[in-house]
Motif scaffolding. Sequence first.
Motif, PDB file in Angstrom:
ATOM      1  N   VAL A 104       0.877  -1.179   0.000  1.00 48.98           N
ATOM      2  CA  VAL A 104       0.000   0.000   0.000  1.00 48.98           C
ATOM      3  C   VAL A 104       0.909   1.221   0.000  1.00 48.98           C
ATOM      4  CG1 VAL A 104      -1.838   1.257   1.181  1.00 48.98           C
ATOM      5  CG2 VAL A 104      -1.743  -1.248   1.327  1.00 48.98           C
ATOM      6  N   ALA A 105       0.905   1.971  -1.102  1.00 51.18           N
ATOM      7  CA  ALA A 105       1.823   3.104  -1.200  1.00 51.18           C
ATOM      8  C   ALA A 105       1.392   4.048  -2.319  1.00 51.18           C
ATOM      9  CB  ALA A 105       3.252   2.616  -1.475  1.00 51.18           C
ATOM     10  N   ARG A 106       1.607   5.339  -2.106  1.00 52.29           N
ATOM     11  CA  ARG A 106       1.446   6.282  -3.209  1.00 52.29           C
ATOM     12  C   ARG A 106       2.537   5.990  -4.226  1.00 52.29           C
ATOM     13  NH1 ARG A 106       0.495   9.364   1.290  1.00 52.29           N
ATOM     14  NH2 ARG A 106       2.650  10.116   1.375  1.00 52.29           N
ATOM     15  N   LEU A 107       2.197   6.100  -5.490  1.00 54.46           N
ATOM     16  CA  LEU A 107       3.151   5.763  -6.547  1.00 54.46           C
ATOM     17  C   LEU A 107       3.983   6.992  -6.888  1.00 54.46           C
ATOM     18  CD1 LEU A 107       0.880   3.453  -8.733  1.00 54.46           C
ATOM     19  CD2 LEU A 107       2.258   2.915  -6.696  1.00 54.46           C
ATOM     20  N   VAL A 108       4.881   7.305  -5.955  1.00 57.90           N
ATOM     21  CA  VAL A 108       5.797   8.435  -6.083  1.00 57.90           C
ATOM     22  C   VAL A 108       7.216   7.919  -5.869  1.00 57.90           C
ATOM     23  CG1 VAL A 108       4.105  10.168  -5.368  1.00 57.90           C
ATOM     24  CG2 VAL A 108       5.473   9.007  -3.637  1.00 57.90           C
ATOM     25  N   GLU A 109       8.189   8.746  -6.176  1.00 55.66           N
ATOM     26  CA  GLU A 109       9.576   8.296  -6.194  1.00 55.66           C
ATOM     27  C   GLU A 109      10.043   7.706  -4.870  1.00 55.66           C
ATOM     28  OE1 GLU A 109      12.226  11.243  -7.682  1.00 55.66           O
ATOM     29  OE2 GLU A 109      11.136  11.521  -9.564  1.00 55.66           O
ATOM     30  N   TYR A 110       9.778   8.415  -3.768  1.00 57.31           N
ATOM     31  CA  TYR A 110      10.360   7.984  -2.498  1.00 57.31           C
ATOM     32  C   TYR A 110       9.718   6.734  -1.913  1.00 57.31           C
ATOM     33  CZ  TYR A 110       6.505  10.558  -0.207  1.00 57.31           C
ATOM     34  OH  TYR A 110       5.277  11.013   0.209  1.00 57.31           O
ATOM     35  N   LYS A 111       8.608   6.286  -2.494  1.00 59.66           N
ATOM     36  CA  LYS A 111       8.002   5.036  -2.030  1.00 59.66           C
ATOM     37  C   LYS A 111       8.700   3.805  -2.613  1.00 59.66           C
ATOM     38  CE  LYS A 111       4.694   6.673   0.619  1.00 59.66           C
ATOM     39  NZ  LYS A 111       4.571   6.352   2.056  1.00 59.66           N
ATOM     40  N   ARG A 112       9.486   3.998  -3.671  1.00 59.91           N
ATOM     41  CA  ARG A 112      10.360   2.966  -4.230  1.00 59.91           C
ATOM     42  C   ARG A 112       9.618   1.667  -4.595  1.00 59.91           C
ATOM     43  NH1 ARG A 112      14.938   4.704  -6.224  1.00 59.91           N
ATOM     44  NH2 ARG A 112      15.600   2.509  -6.162  1.00 59.91           N
ATOM     45  N   VAL A 113       8.439   1.803  -5.164  1.00 62.23           N
ATOM     46  CA  VAL A 113       7.670   0.617  -5.545  1.00 62.23           C
ATOM     47  C   VAL A 113       8.387  -0.166  -6.639  1.00 62.23           C
ATOM     48  CG1 VAL A 113       5.457  -0.182  -6.500  1.00 62.23           C
ATOM     49  CG2 VAL A 113       5.500   1.655  -4.796  1.00 62.23           C
ATOM     50  N   GLU A 114       9.223   0.512  -7.413  1.00 64.43           N
ATOM     51  CA  GLU A 114       9.984  -0.202  -8.449  1.00 64.43           C
ATOM     52  C   GLU A 114      10.907  -1.260  -7.852  1.00 64.43           C
ATOM     53  OE1 GLU A 114      12.331   3.709  -7.828  1.00 64.43           O
ATOM     54  OE2 GLU A 114      10.277   2.960  -7.619  1.00 64.43           O
ATOM     55  N   ASP A 115      11.378  -1.021  -6.620  1.00 57.49           N
ATOM     56  CA  ASP A 115      12.228  -2.027  -5.965  1.00 57.49           C
ATOM     57  C   ASP A 115      11.444  -3.314  -5.708  1.00 57.49           C
ATOM     58  OD1 ASP A 115      14.339  -0.242  -5.945  1.00 57.49           O
ATOM     59  OD2 ASP A 115      13.915   0.488  -3.932  1.00 57.49           O
ATOM     60  N   LEU A 116      10.182  -3.158  -5.322  1.00 59.74           N
ATOM     61  CA  LEU A 116       9.338  -4.331  -5.089  1.00 59.74           C
ATOM     62  C   LEU A 116       9.101  -5.083  -6.394  1.00 59.74           C
ATOM     63  CD1 LEU A 116       7.496  -6.156  -3.448  1.00 59.74           C
ATOM     64  CD2 LEU A 116       5.685  -4.422  -3.661  1.00 59.74           C
ATOM     65  N   ILE A 117       8.848  -4.352  -7.477  1.00 56.37           N
ATOM     66  CA  ILE A 117       8.616  -5.000  -8.774  1.00 56.37           C
ATOM     67  C   ILE A 117       9.845  -5.801  -9.194  1.00 56.37           C
ATOM     68  CG2 ILE A 117       8.206  -4.565 -11.227  1.00 56.37           C
ATOM     69  CD1 ILE A 117       6.524  -2.120 -10.356  1.00 56.37           C
ATOM     70  N   LYS A 118      11.022  -5.218  -9.033  1.00 60.13           N
ATOM     71  CA  LYS A 118      12.262  -5.917  -9.379  1.00 60.13           C
ATOM     72  C   LYS A 118      12.482  -7.133  -8.482  1.00 60.13           C
ATOM     73  CE  LYS A 118      14.511  -1.709 -11.094  1.00 60.13           C
ATOM     74  NZ  LYS A 118      15.580  -0.709 -10.833  1.00 60.13           N
ATOM     75  N   ALA A 119      12.088  -7.009  -7.206  1.00 60.54           N
ATOM     76  CA  ALA A 119      12.217  -8.140  -6.284  1.00 60.54           C
ATOM     77  C   ALA A 119      11.290  -9.279  -6.689  1.00 60.54           C
ATOM     78  CB  ALA A 119      11.914  -7.689  -4.858  1.00 60.54           C
ATOM     79  N   VAL A 120      10.079  -8.949  -7.116  1.00 60.63           N
ATOM     80  CA  VAL A 120       9.132  -9.979  -7.573  1.00 60.63           C
ATOM     81  C   VAL A 120       9.707 -10.716  -8.778  1.00 60.63           C
ATOM     82  CG1 VAL A 120       6.852 -10.374  -8.609  1.00 60.63           C
ATOM     83  CG2 VAL A 120       7.090  -8.823  -6.650  1.00 60.63           C
ATOM     84  N   ASN A 121      10.404  -9.996  -9.633  1.00 63.65           N
ATOM     85  CA  ASN A 121      11.029 -10.624 -10.804  1.00 63.65           C
ATOM     86  C   ASN A 121      12.043 -11.688 -10.390  1.00 63.65           C
ATOM     87  OD1 ASN A 121      11.478 -10.800 -13.679  1.00 63.65           O
ATOM     88  ND2 ASN A 121      13.428  -9.745 -13.339  1.00 63.65           N
ATOM     89  N   ILE A 122      12.747 -11.434  -9.295  1.00 64.00           N
ATOM     90  CA  ILE A 122      13.708 -12.416  -8.777  1.00 64.00           C
ATOM     91  C   ILE A 122      12.983 -13.581  -8.105  1.00 64.00           C
ATOM     92  CG2 ILE A 122      15.565 -12.779  -7.099  1.00 64.00           C
ATOM     93  CD1 ILE A 122      16.393  -9.846  -7.575  1.00 64.00           C
ATOM     94  N   ILE A 123      11.976 -13.243  -7.289  1.00 63.08           N
ATOM     95  CA  ILE A 123      11.221 -14.260  -6.549  1.00 63.08           C
ATOM     96  C   ILE A 123      10.542 -15.249  -7.495  1.00 63.08           C
ATOM     97  CG2 ILE A 123       9.218 -14.604  -5.018  1.00 63.08           C
ATOM     98  CD1 ILE A 123       9.955 -11.883  -3.730  1.00 63.08           C
ATOM     99  N   LYS A 124      10.102 -14.747  -8.650  1.00 65.29           N
ATOM    100  CA  LYS A 124       9.378 -15.580  -9.612  1.00 65.29           C
ATOM    101  C   LYS A 124      10.187 -16.802 -10.045  1.00 65.29           C
ATOM    102  CE  LYS A 124       6.985 -15.304 -14.071  1.00 65.29           C
ATOM    103  NZ  LYS A 124       6.674 -14.447 -15.235  1.00 65.29           N
ATOM    104  N   LYS A 125      11.490 -16.697  -9.993  1.00 66.48           N
ATOM    105  CA  LYS A 125      12.346 -17.815 -10.397  1.00 66.48           C
ATOM    106  C   LYS A 125      12.199 -18.999  -9.453  1.00 66.48           C
ATOM    107  CE  LYS A 125      15.679 -14.578 -12.406  1.00 66.48           C
ATOM    108  NZ  LYS A 125      17.022 -13.958 -12.279  1.00 66.48           N
ATOM    109  N   GLU A 126      11.907 -18.713  -8.172  1.00 67.05           N
ATOM    110  CA  GLU A 126      11.721 -19.780  -7.186  1.00 67.05           C
ATOM    111  C   GLU A 126      10.253 -20.071  -6.913  1.00 67.05           C
ATOM    112  OE1 GLU A 126      14.099 -19.942  -3.683  1.00 67.05           O
ATOM    113  OE2 GLU A 126      15.665 -18.652  -4.513  1.00 67.05           O
ATOM    114  N   ILE A 127       9.411 -19.036  -7.036  1.00 68.32           N
ATOM    115  CA  ILE A 127       7.966 -19.208  -6.815  1.00 68.32           C
ATOM    116  C   ILE A 127       7.256 -18.681  -8.058  1.00 68.32           C
ATOM    117  CG2 ILE A 127       6.018 -18.755  -5.265  1.00 68.32           C
ATOM    118  CD1 ILE A 127       7.984 -18.043  -3.082  1.00 68.32           C
ATOM    119  N   PRO A 128       7.100 -19.510  -9.093  1.00 65.23           N
ATOM    120  CA  PRO A 128       6.542 -19.046 -10.376  1.00 65.23           C
ATOM    121  C   PRO A 128       5.148 -18.430 -10.264  1.00 65.23           C
ATOM    122  CG  PRO A 128       7.575 -21.200 -10.624  1.00 65.23           C
ATOM    123  CD  PRO A 128       7.520 -20.920  -9.147  1.00 65.23           C
ATOM    124  N   ASP A 129       4.341 -18.904  -9.296  1.00 63.21           N
ATOM    125  CA  ASP A 129       2.980 -18.387  -9.189  1.00 63.21           C
ATOM    126  C   ASP A 129       2.859 -17.269  -8.158  1.00 63.21           C
ATOM    127  OD1 ASP A 129       3.406 -19.979  -6.990  1.00 63.21           O
ATOM    128  OD2 ASP A 129       1.418 -20.949  -7.050  1.00 63.21           O
TER     129      ASP A 129
END
Length: 380
Positions: free
Chosen positions: A203-228
């Motif tokens: 839950v976050a405003r989609l602004v720079e300092y909330k760094r939601v892009e870091d979460l998206i990049k992390a999901v990309n890594i997680i997907k390799k171990e948890i595809p779903d």
Amino acid sequence: MNICIVTEYFPHSTDLEIKGGVEVCAFNESVELSKYNNITVLTSNDENNSNDFYINDIHVICCGDKRGYTQKGSLLKRLNFMKDAYNVGKNLKDIDLVIGYNFITYPVAWHISQKLDIPIVARYHDVWIGRWINTMGITGIFGEFMERHFLKQDIDLILPVSDYTKNNLLPYFPENKIKTVHNIVDFPVVESKPYDKPTIACVARLVEYKRVEDLIKAVNIIKKEIPDIRCKIIGTGPLENELKNLTKELKLEDNIEFLGFVEKHEDVMKVVNSSDVFCLPSVVEGFGIVIIEALSLKTPFVAAEIPPVVEASGRKGGLFYEPKNYKELSECLLKILTDDELHSKLEVEGYEQSKNYTKEVIGAKLNTIFNNLKIDKKIK
């Protein structure tokens, strides 16, 4: 007491149509203070509001032109709101105390206090001096000036929401006029079933300092171990299209869902409650109230290790990672998602930590502080 609260935005019903942490704080404290006092709220003329209405015993007066929610820009409409709110406030009868809740409303509250000769309190969520332009762009010049100017005024009391914010105030304001009072957390009572696939909530405003892009990049890594793996992101903001494009670029359309603005706070909490873990990648927070809400729902968290969130959580109920380090973020999320024993441990300790922020305790504390301030002002 008769208390005037000035907040840029305020819900228009008890459903607590959520916009941001400041608005949640203003609403919760208004509700608790209304048990002891008469509360009048001056707020923006939201597109969904009538000009003058009540939420239970709280009198809400809308000021300025009708406008939607914004965190940056909209300078002329914000100035119009400030002018109108002051004109309304200076004519209120028998007001004993005025409280400002953000940088836009601090000057309004101060001018009302001078006109009515009453104490002014500033509820302070974060100190942005030196960070305005980097965080908000060119419009940050206005914020930098306003904050520096306000802290030079004769303010009766500043109430930061954390010791972290208090420490950041000390170079600019006398310590004897600062008291930390944590946010009220009005713990949601929600019923929802767990999602059928491993899920991360944000839950976050989609602004720079909330760094939601870091979460998206992390999901990309997680997907390799948890595809779903699934990630549900609640919030809107100027970076929405950019973040959606990043999701497409990483081919995560089936994994990440942007839920946008969710009107009812209860529905936001249902998403958090149904998820396996909550993530707050933000590098700027005044307190991190949504972390405490997640803990109250027994949803462990992963957050960037910044002082306000560490203080709020007491390092209970979740894991921290180095801010902006999305690889370490992915590691922390994977630990919680794959280790049932750790997940259960964090559930229990986090729930116990959440009990430190009950509305009854914080509300009574605020009421005592305000009554003492009124008495001190009369003695002087």
